[in-house]
Design a protein around this motif. Structure first.
Motif, mmCIF file in Angstrom:
data_model
loop_
_atom_site.group_PDB
_atom_site.id
_atom_site.type_symbol
_atom_site.label_atom_id
_atom_site.label_comp_id
_atom_site.label_asym_id
_atom_site.label_seq_id
_atom_site.Cartn_x
_atom_site.Cartn_y
_atom_site.Cartn_z
ATOM 1 N N TYR A 41 60.112 -18.229 79.739
ATOM 2 C CA TYR A 41 60.479 -17.704 78.432
ATOM 3 C C TYR A 41 61.497 -18.586 77.716
ATOM 4 O O TYR A 41 61.524 -18.633 76.487
ATOM 5 C CB TYR A 41 60.985 -16.267 78.571
ATOM 6 N N ALA A 42 62.330 -19.300 78.472
ATOM 7 C CA ALA A 42 63.278 -20.208 77.836
ATOM 8 C C ALA A 42 62.539 -21.352 77.141
ATOM 9 O O ALA A 42 62.831 -21.700 75.986
ATOM 10 C CB ALA A 42 64.258 -20.758 78.866
ATOM 11 N N SER A 44 59.363 -21.321 76.261
ATOM 12 C CA SER A 44 58.554 -20.727 75.186
ATOM 13 C C SER A 44 59.401 -20.435 73.958
ATOM 14 O O SER A 44 58.961 -20.656 72.819
ATOM 15 C CB SER A 44 57.901 -19.426 75.673
ATOM 16 N N ALA A 45 60.625 -19.941 74.173
ATOM 17 C CA ALA A 45 61.520 -19.658 73.053
ATOM 18 C C ALA A 45 61.809 -20.926 72.265
ATOM 19 O O ALA A 45 61.803 -20.926 71.027
ATOM 20 C CB ALA A 45 62.825 -19.047 73.571
ATOM 21 N N ALA A 46 62.055 -22.018 72.970
ATOM 22 C CA ALA A 46 62.324 -23.286 72.293
ATOM 23 C C ALA A 46 61.125 -23.726 71.461
ATOM 24 O O ALA A 46 61.276 -24.192 70.324
ATOM 25 C CB ALA A 46 62.681 -24.354 73.328
ATOM 26 N N ILE A 47 59.926 -23.550 72.016
ATOM 27 C CA ILE A 47 58.706 -23.947 71.290
ATOM 28 C C ILE A 47 58.514 -23.092 70.040
ATOM 29 O O ILE A 47 58.280 -23.612 68.937
ATOM 30 C CB ILE A 47 57.476 -23.827 72.219
ATOM 31 N N LEU A 48 58.613 -21.773 70.197
ATOM 32 C CA LEU A 48 58.357 -20.879 69.071
ATOM 33 C C LEU A 48 59.421 -21.008 67.989
ATOM 34 O O LEU A 48 59.107 -20.983 66.794
ATOM 35 C CB LEU A 48 58.270 -19.428 69.556
ATOM 36 N N LEU A 49 60.686 -21.149 68.380
ATOM 37 C CA LEU A 49 61.739 -21.276 67.373
ATOM 38 C C LEU A 49 61.649 -22.623 66.657
ATOM 39 O O LEU A 49 61.949 -22.717 65.461
ATOM 40 C CB LEU A 49 63.110 -21.099 68.030
ATOM 41 N N THR A 50 61.240 -23.660 67.365
ATOM 42 C CA THR A 50 61.018 -24.954 66.704
ATOM 43 C C THR A 50 59.874 -24.844 65.704
ATOM 44 O O THR A 50 59.965 -25.354 64.572
ATOM 45 C CB THR A 50 60.701 -26.035 67.752
ATOM 46 N N TYR A 51 58.802 -24.170 66.115
ATOM 47 C CA TYR A 51 57.656 -23.959 65.225
ATOM 48 C C TYR A 51 58.068 -23.140 64.008
ATOM 49 O O TYR A 51 57.720 -23.471 62.866
ATOM 50 C CB TYR A 51 56.546 -23.246 65.995
ATOM 51 N N ALA A 52 58.848 -22.069 64.247
ATOM 52 C CA ALA A 52 59.286 -21.226 63.131
ATOM 53 C C ALA A 52 60.203 -21.998 62.192
ATOM 54 O O ALA A 52 60.090 -21.889 60.962
ATOM 55 C CB ALA A 52 60.010 -19.993 63.674
ATOM 56 N N GLY A 53 61.115 -22.804 62.749
ATOM 57 C CA GLY A 53 62.018 -23.576 61.911
ATOM 58 C C GLY A 53 61.299 -24.607 61.058
ATOM 59 O O GLY A 53 61.757 -24.946 59.956
ATOM 60 N N ALA A 54 60.162 -25.085 61.566
ATOM 61 C CA ALA A 54 59.407 -26.092 60.828
ATOM 62 C C ALA A 54 58.481 -25.491 59.776
ATOM 63 O O ALA A 54 58.039 -26.195 58.861
ATOM 64 C CB ALA A 54 58.582 -26.936 61.805
ATOM 65 N N THR A 55 58.200 -24.206 59.881
ATOM 66 C CA THR A 55 57.216 -23.597 58.985
ATOM 67 C C THR A 55 57.800 -22.569 58.025
ATOM 68 O O THR A 55 57.112 -22.137 57.102
ATOM 69 C CB THR A 55 56.094 -22.920 59.794
ATOM 70 N N LEU A 190 60.703 -13.949 65.310
ATOM 71 C CA LEU A 190 61.173 -12.759 66.020
ATOM 72 C C LEU A 190 60.859 -12.863 67.504
ATOM 73 O O LEU A 190 61.709 -12.593 68.360
ATOM 74 C CB LEU A 190 60.501 -11.524 65.427
ATOM 75 N N THR A 191 59.641 -13.286 67.829
ATOM 76 C CA THR A 191 59.255 -13.418 69.230
ATOM 77 C C THR A 191 60.064 -14.500 69.923
ATOM 78 O O THR A 191 60.446 -14.360 71.086
ATOM 79 C CB THR A 191 57.748 -13.726 69.342
ATOM 80 N N GLY A 192 60.330 -15.592 69.218
ATOM 81 C CA GLY A 192 61.129 -16.664 69.793
ATOM 82 C C GLY A 192 62.529 -16.209 70.171
ATOM 83 O O GLY A 192 63.017 -16.487 71.272
ATOM 84 N N TRP A 193 63.184 -15.459 69.264
ATOM 85 C CA TRP A 193 64.520 -14.951 69.563
ATOM 86 C C TRP A 193 64.477 -13.918 70.689
ATOM 87 O O TRP A 193 65.366 -13.864 71.541
ATOM 88 C CB TRP A 193 65.158 -14.344 68.312
ATOM 89 N N ALA A 194 63.434 -13.076 70.684
ATOM 90 C CA ALA A 194 63.296 -12.093 71.767
ATOM 91 C C ALA A 194 63.108 -12.794 73.110
ATOM 92 O O ALA A 194 63.666 -12.369 74.135
ATOM 93 C CB ALA A 194 62.120 -11.164 71.482
ATOM 94 N N MET A 195 62.341 -13.890 73.117
ATOM 95 C CA MET A 195 62.141 -14.641 74.361
ATOM 96 C C MET A 195 63.440 -15.281 74.830
ATOM 97 O O MET A 195 63.718 -15.328 76.028
ATOM 98 C CB MET A 195 61.064 -15.708 74.161
ATOM 99 N N ALA A 196 64.248 -15.778 73.880
ATOM 100 C CA ALA A 196 65.534 -16.375 74.253
ATOM 101 C C ALA A 196 66.436 -15.327 74.900
ATOM 102 O O ALA A 196 67.082 -15.578 75.933
ATOM 103 C CB ALA A 196 66.204 -16.984 73.029
ATOM 104 N N GLN A 202 66.698 -12.597 82.353
ATOM 105 C CA GLN A 202 66.071 -12.980 83.616
ATOM 106 C C GLN A 202 67.020 -13.830 84.451
ATOM 107 O O GLN A 202 67.086 -13.671 85.674
ATOM 108 C CB GLN A 202 64.771 -13.769 83.354
ATOM 109 N N VAL A 203 67.780 -14.716 83.799
ATOM 110 C CA VAL A 203 68.754 -15.530 84.532
ATOM 111 C C VAL A 203 69.801 -14.629 85.184
ATOM 112 O O VAL A 203 70.148 -14.794 86.363
ATOM 113 C CB VAL A 203 69.430 -16.549 83.592
ATOM 114 N N GLY A 204 70.328 -13.667 84.413
ATOM 115 C CA GLY A 204 71.331 -12.755 84.957
ATOM 116 C C GLY A 204 70.795 -11.919 86.098
ATOM 117 O O GLY A 204 71.467 -11.740 87.129
ATOM 118 N N LEU A 205 69.575 -11.394 85.944
ATOM 119 C CA LEU A 205 68.972 -10.584 87.005
ATOM 120 C C LEU A 205 68.679 -11.426 88.242
ATOM 121 O O LEU A 205 68.841 -10.958 89.376
ATOM 122 C CB LEU A 205 67.682 -9.931 86.487
#
Length: 311
Positions: A41-42, A44-55, A190-196, A202-205
């Motif tokens: 998810y980390a 994936s978050a980077a990919i989706l937020l990069t995509y969102a920032g570019a579009t 929204l999904t990117g931030w939720a994944m972050a 998950q890291v904490g758990l």
């Protein structure tokens, strides 16, 4: 031409999502479950937020509704889905995908509880019960089952299936809460931030339950599994999903939930030598029948509209 493109997009989405469950099985051979979820998810978050920032310029939460949606999605949708990784230590990819196919049915039930105005008819109640019967057939306890260890697709009674079902329920609650919050920001962002947020959970758990860094084994298969989950299943898969969702209704798009288990069962059987029991196939058929009964009117309306457009 557009119909061919749309059909191809649906098939690609089913293949990408369906391959995720076998990829988790492979990844579990090299990484602890919660660590595997966090890495997926980390990235994936980077990919989706990069995509969102570019579009789009609207890629960060701006309103209270946006922040509420990110919190709900991160905690329940992404955070809760970590139980899938834990559960798949004790069950096969195909069985996990079949249990997850109950999400459209769970969505109706959770929406009935959390969303004002969402009501279930008597026929719908029968469909809900039938769907849960299908899940029960898949989850039934296996006598003498012994847990074989991470990623080997064995069983510890119904523990694996129950954990996956809990993950499906959490994902459903997250989806409905996001819908209820009414965010304005684009879904990809929204999904990117939720994944972050979910990756942080998950890291904490992972640290809380004592998952050891020493248990991580770097191997080409591990890199391929994580790459598939993060880049293809989550990155490309979600972009295709959101593109289809922008042009079709959620009912049509979510029908892919019933192609995903087919892909997972075939891939798990063909590549991972996972067994396919008759009860898994029967349970999947009963879940699908419950959904058809639950959404009979909506499906009939969609079919009539499609036939009208084809003339």
């Amino acid at each position: 031409m557009s119909r061919t493109r749309d059909l191809s997009a649906f098939l690609v989405m089913a293949l990408l999502f369906g391959g995720a469950f076998p990829a988790i099985e492979v990844g579990l051979r090299y990484l602890p479950p919660l660590a595997l979820a966090a890495v997926r998810y980390a990235v994936s978050a980077a990919i989706l937020l990069t995509y969102a920032g570019a579009t789009t310029d609207y890629w960060r939460p701006r309103t209270r509704a946006d922040r509420t949606a990110v919190l709900a999605g991160g905690v329940f949708f992404i955070g809760g889905s970590g139980l899938t990784f834990v559960g798949q230590q004790y069950t096969t990819a195909g069985v996990a995908a079949v249990v997850f196919s109950a999400i459209p049915i769970l969505t109706v039930l959770v929406a009935h509880v959390l969303l004002p105005g969402e009501r279930v008819s008597r026929r719908g109640v029968v469909g809900l019960l039938l769907g849960f019967v299908g899940v029960a057939i898949v989850v039934r306890p296996e006598s003498g089952a012994v847990a074989p260890g991470p990623g080997l697709g064995g069983g510890a009674g119904p523990l694996g299936e129950l954990l996956v079902f809990a993950a499906a329920l959490s994902v459903t609650v997250g989806t409905v809460l996001v819908r209820r919050s009414g965010p304005s920001m684009p879904t990809v962002a929204l999904t990117g931030w939720a994944m972050a947020l979910g990756a942080g959970m998950q890291v904490g758990l992972s640290a809380a339950v004592g998952e050891s860094v020493e248990s991580v084994r770097l191997a080409p298969a591990a890199v391929l599994a994580v790459g598939y989950l993060a880049v293809l299943a989550s990155g490309v898969g979600f972009v295709v999903y959101f593109d289809l969702l922008s042009r079709f209704g959620p009912l049509e798009v979510n029908l892919v939930s019933y192609l995903v288990p087919v892909v997972s069962v075939v891939v798990g059987w063909g590549l991972l030598d996972e067994p396919v029991s008759a009860s898994t196939l029967v349970g999947f058929g009963v879940v699908a029948a419950g959904f058809l009964l639950l959404k009979e009117k909506e499906l009939a309306a969609e079919l009539a509209r499609y036939r009208g457009a084809a003339r």
